[in-house]
Design a protein around this motif. Structure first.
Motif, PDB file in Angstrom:
ATOM      1  N   GLY A   1      44.177  25.677  40.573  1.00 22.70           N
ATOM      2  CA  GLY A   1      44.225  25.744  41.881  1.00 22.70           C
ATOM      3  C   GLY A   1      44.746  27.191  42.103  1.00 22.70           C
ATOM      4  N   LYS A   2      44.990  28.025  41.419  1.00 20.93           N
ATOM      5  CA  LYS A   2      45.316  29.572  41.485  1.00 20.93           C
ATOM      6  C   LYS A   2      44.488  29.971  40.726  1.00 20.93           C
ATOM      7  CE  LYS A   2      50.558  28.881  41.801  1.00 20.93           C
ATOM      8  NZ  LYS A   2      51.740  28.212  41.334  1.00 20.93           N
ATOM      9  N   ALA A   3      43.347  29.755  39.896  1.00 20.14           N
ATOM     10  CA  ALA A   3      42.059  30.738  39.193  1.00 20.14           C
ATOM     11  C   ALA A   3      41.593  31.656  40.360  1.00 20.14           C
ATOM     12  CB  ALA A   3      41.283  30.003  38.873  1.00 20.14           C
ATOM     13  N   GLU A   4      41.119  33.028  39.699  1.00 17.76           N
ATOM     14  CA  GLU A   4      40.555  33.785  40.606  1.00 17.76           C
ATOM     15  C   GLU A   4      39.114  34.030  39.978  1.00 17.76           C
ATOM     16  OE1 GLU A   4      42.619  37.509  41.587  1.00 17.76           O
ATOM     17  OE2 GLU A   4      44.811  36.025  42.276  1.00 17.76           O
ATOM     18  N   ARG A   5      38.478  34.294  41.072  1.00 22.43           N
ATOM     19  CA  ARG A   5      37.004  34.585  40.302  1.00 22.43           C
ATOM     20  C   ARG A   5      37.269  36.127  39.483  1.00 22.43           C
ATOM     21  NH1 ARG A   5      32.238  32.223  40.158  1.00 22.43           N
ATOM     22  NH2 ARG A   5      32.753  30.955  41.541  1.00 22.43           N
ATOM     23  N   VAL A   6      36.584  36.026  38.189  1.00 24.90           N
ATOM     24  CA  VAL A   6      36.139  37.571  37.679  1.00 24.90           C
ATOM     25  C   VAL A   6      35.338  37.989  37.293  1.00 24.90           C
ATOM     26  CG1 VAL A   6      36.787  38.364  35.338  1.00 24.90           C
ATOM     27  CG2 VAL A   6      38.475  36.660  36.120  1.00 24.90           C
ATOM     28  N   VAL A   7      34.424  39.459  37.754  1.00 30.22           N
ATOM     29  CA  VAL A   7      33.718  40.281  37.490  1.00 30.22           C
ATOM     30  C   VAL A   7      33.602  40.443  35.750  1.00 30.22           C
ATOM     31  CG1 VAL A   7      31.505  41.322  38.177  1.00 30.22           C
ATOM     32  CG2 VAL A   7      33.543  39.885  39.823  1.00 30.22           C
TER      33      VAL A   7
END
Length: 86
Positions: free
Chosen positions: A33-39
């Motif tokens: 739930g705390k994950a962030e999208r990475v580019v």
């Protein structure tokens, strides 16, 4: 109420880590739930080779067009395909 996460163990190598994750659920160790999208802008997409039969005259015309643009003919074909498919 958030559940208490297990600490992620240390692994001696990638094979040991792979074996661990094959038999454990990551939700016990990571709060997704705390994950962030990475580019990853420098990551190159996977490619595969194909065999494509073209009439010799068509391939010759493609090579002429590629030569005019100073690019390899295979790169030009990929560019044209990508433009057409969108």
């Amino acid at each position: 109420m958030s559940k208490k996460l297990e600490p992620i163990p240390s692994f001696k190598d990638e094979a040991e880590e792979r074996a661990f994750w094959e038999s454990h659920d990551s939700t016990d160790y990571v709060d997704w739930g705390k994950a962030e999208r990475v580019v990853l802008p420098n990551l190159k997409p996977s490619t595969t080779s194909i065999s494509l039969r073209l009439p010799v005259s068509l391939l010759d015309r493609i090579k002429v067009e590629a030569n005019k643009r100073d690019v390899p003919y295979q790169s030009l074909i990929k560019t044209w395909l990508a433009e057409k498919v969108g």
